[in-house]
Design a protein around this motif. Structure first.
Motif, mmCIF file in Angstrom:
data_model
loop_
_atom_site.group_PDB
_atom_site.id
_atom_site.type_symbol
_atom_site.label_atom_id
_atom_site.label_comp_id
_atom_site.label_asym_id
_atom_site.label_seq_id
_atom_site.Cartn_x
_atom_site.Cartn_y
_atom_site.Cartn_z
ATOM 1 N N CYS A 150 -74.717 -10.149 3.314
ATOM 2 C CA CYS A 150 -73.969 -8.930 3.092
ATOM 3 C C CYS A 150 -72.538 -9.171 3.960
ATOM 4 O O CYS A 150 -72.589 -9.481 4.995
ATOM 5 C CB CYS A 150 -74.551 -7.751 3.365
ATOM 6 N N GLU A 183 -70.924 -3.204 -4.818
ATOM 7 C CA GLU A 183 -71.978 -3.333 -4.041
ATOM 8 C C GLU A 183 -72.543 -4.567 -3.748
ATOM 9 O O GLU A 183 -73.087 -5.094 -2.933
ATOM 10 C CB GLU A 183 -72.900 -2.103 -4.093
ATOM 11 N N ARG A 184 -72.462 -5.228 -5.133
ATOM 12 C CA ARG A 184 -72.998 -6.575 -5.301
ATOM 13 C C ARG A 184 -71.988 -7.678 -5.899
ATOM 14 O O ARG A 184 -71.288 -7.201 -6.660
ATOM 15 C CB ARG A 184 -74.153 -6.557 -6.014
ATOM 16 N N GLU A 187 -73.224 -7.051 -1.181
ATOM 17 C CA GLU A 187 -74.332 -8.068 -1.024
ATOM 18 C C GLU A 187 -73.980 -9.348 -1.930
ATOM 19 O O GLU A 187 -73.281 -9.086 -2.773
ATOM 20 C CB GLU A 187 -75.676 -7.478 -1.657
ATOM 21 N N CYS A 188 -74.174 -10.554 -1.317
ATOM 22 C CA CYS A 188 -73.638 -11.677 -2.161
ATOM 23 C C CYS A 188 -74.267 -13.015 -1.525
ATOM 24 O O CYS A 188 -74.702 -13.039 -0.387
ATOM 25 C CB CYS A 188 -72.105 -11.865 -1.931
ATOM 26 N N ASP A 221 -71.716 -12.079 -6.965
ATOM 27 C CA ASP A 221 -71.925 -13.516 -6.774
ATOM 28 C C ASP A 221 -71.125 -14.295 -5.730
ATOM 29 O O ASP A 221 -71.786 -15.061 -4.915
ATOM 30 C CB ASP A 221 -71.981 -14.205 -8.177
ATOM 31 N N ASP A 260 -73.093 -0.036 -13.121
ATOM 32 C CA ASP A 260 -72.689 0.335 -11.641
ATOM 33 C C ASP A 260 -72.208 1.625 -11.686
ATOM 34 O O ASP A 260 -71.742 2.278 -10.492
ATOM 35 C CB ASP A 260 -71.372 -0.457 -11.233
#
Length: 492
Positions: free
Chosen positions: A274, A68-69, A289-290, A71, A55
């Motif tokens: 997102c 940024e991402r 984002e997920c 789960d 990251d």
């Protein structure tokens, strides 16, 4: 090599120090080399982090930004949100396999429903699902340090008071209490019915006029410190790798698929890609984002649902059915009465709607009641209406407990219920119009006490694709779309 390298740099060229009477401040060659070596060590660490899958970014990031991402993004950092985060991490098959982010918009928790709760837990409900949820949660609370203790930290102390709940019924509502009692006993709750004479014998400080029947919880009922439970879930979840972010969800980026569900009736089905999170006191926001989002935003969960178009479609369509959760303000008053009932005071629920419980050991009590539907207070702030106590609460208290004819209101506060206007029960599971948003909200005052079991249930839905411990499908959103409420009789 280092000497040859730096011999060409004028700033580091050795010079003869002038003769002074004080000590020279010029750094030695050794200091220079150590500083350069420290810089190289820091660079090597960054280089390792910059490898694929890292990251690390060469740019300075705003502190507190979410990744940024992720789960799973959980909207709402109250006790329900943190419980869900804990259970997801506990159920993951490989440690660190799932990146879970909890987003909370109030860093101070000064307006959080959890910490403004009276902290009660009971099994005296009318619906089997609510009884089972509270039974499982009570078992969790009894073994709290088995679940939430963190190594090298102090044990969790919920300050649990096991004084039980005492419900009073008039002649008009006694048959409902008897029906509820049968359901509670069948589900495994330890409760007992008391006649007016038995009630008076057990609680001689009480005026039993107008009471036809009473129901007393014998186990797993009472009250505890809400902040202690919230902080215990939060502390444990963070130790398991959950990310905490203080910010406000301002919108979503999603894909849309339009389908014709009936002749001429088209519906938009959406999938969130997102979540946009705006940082506190700033215009800066971070998109996350997920693949999975959980709406555990409590009193604000209806607002979050509307961001996805829920309730904004044509009036007679599925998308036009509003999400039925809104904030409702409730007042809690701390009263002082040295001659009050004392240590044997249960969490009393009078049939008038007034409630009372002991607070500490110094003659203090917490009291209140829910207003009539037509008298709901303004929700634009958390100001307390002191006249409400004088006009609506006090005379019921003094009638039931004569010692309260002489009392003093020492303090008061207000908080929000995540009030389900449809049937006052929790709303759990996926919305049919949004493929990847799970809901855990609408508990109408009993979210705190059911949070351990609700967190587990949502984690099961996400990871196991179905309920494993308690079947809570009755609390799904389909009942709202089909307009089939399941009413809970014992709402305080």
């Amino acid at each position: 090599m280092w000497r040859r390298l730096f011999a060409t740099v004028p700033a580091f060229r050795a010079q003869k120090a002038p003769c002074r009477s004080f000590k020279s401040s010029r750094r030695s060659d050794k200091d220079v080399f150590e500083e350069v070596e420290d810089q190289f060590r820091a660079f090597r660490k960054k280089a390792v982090k910059a490898m694929p899958g890292s990251d690390w970014s060469p740019f300075e990031l705003t502190p507190g930004l979410p990744p940024e991402r992720a789960d799973v993004v959980i909207i709402g950092g109250g006790v329900v949100g943190w419980s869900i985060a804990y259970w997801i991490k506990r159920k993951e098959r490989t440690r660190g396999a799932l990146r879970v982010v909890v987003v909370e918009k109030d860093p101070t928790y000064s307006q959080a429903s959890t910490v403004l709760s009276c902290g009660g837990i009971r099994q005296q409900f009318s619906l089997k699902e609510n009884i089972l949820l509270s039974l499982e949660s009570a078992d969790f609370l009894r073994n709290i340090n088995k679940h939430l203790w963190v190594t090298n930290e102090d044990p969790v102390d919920l300050q649990f008071n096991h004084s039980g709940y005492l419900f009073l019924a008039s002649e008009k509502s006694a048959h409902v209490m008897e029906e509820n009692y049968s359901t509670q006993r069948y589900a495994g709750a330890k409760v007992v019915l008391l006649s007016p004479s038995q009630l008076k014998e057990r609680f001689p400080w009480m005026n039993t006029e107008g009471v036809a029947l009473a129901s007393l919880g014998l186990e797993n009922e009472g009250w505890f410190d809400p902040w202690s439970l919230l902080n215990a879930f939060r502390r444990k979840a963070l130790s398991m790798g959950v990310y905490q972010c203080f910010g406000e969800v301002t919108g979503f980026r999603y894909s849309t698929q339009i389908a014709e569900v009936a002749e001429g009736d088209f519906v938009d089905f959406r999938r969130i890609k997102c979540v946009n999170v705006r940082m506190p006191n700033s215009l800066e926001y971070q998109p996350v984002e997920c693949p999975v989002v959980v709406n555990a935003a409590g009193a604000n969960s209806g607002k979050i649902a509307a961001m996805l178009g829920i309730g904004l479609g044509p009036e007679e369509s599925v998308s036009g059915i509003p999400f039925p959760v809104e904030p409702r303000k409730r007042f809690a008053y701390v009263v002082h009465c040295p001659d009050g009932p004392g240590l044997d005071t249960p969490f009393l629920i009078d049939y008038s709607g007034v409630y009372l419980r002991r607070e500490g050991l110094g003659g203090n009590y917490i009291a209140g009641m829910s207003p009539e539907e037509t008298e709901e207070p303004d929700i634009s702030n958390l100001d307390v209406d002191h006249e409400f106590f004088q006009e609506k609460v006090w005379h019921h208290l003094a009638h039931r407990i004569p010692a309260f004819e002489k009392l003093k209101v020492s303090s008061a506060w207000a908080g929000f219920y995540d009030y389900n206007t449809f049937d006052q029960n929790g709303i759990l599971g996926l919305h049919p119009l949004v493929a990847n948003m799970y809901f855990a909200t609408g508990f109408s005052g009993h979210g705190l006490q059911q949070s351990p079991a609700v967190g587990r249930a949502i984690a099961e839905l996400i990871l196991d694709r179905g309920y494993k411990t308690i079947d809570l499908s009755a609390f799904g959103i389909k009942r709202i779309i089909k307009k089939k409420p399941i009413l809970e009789r014992n709402i305080v």
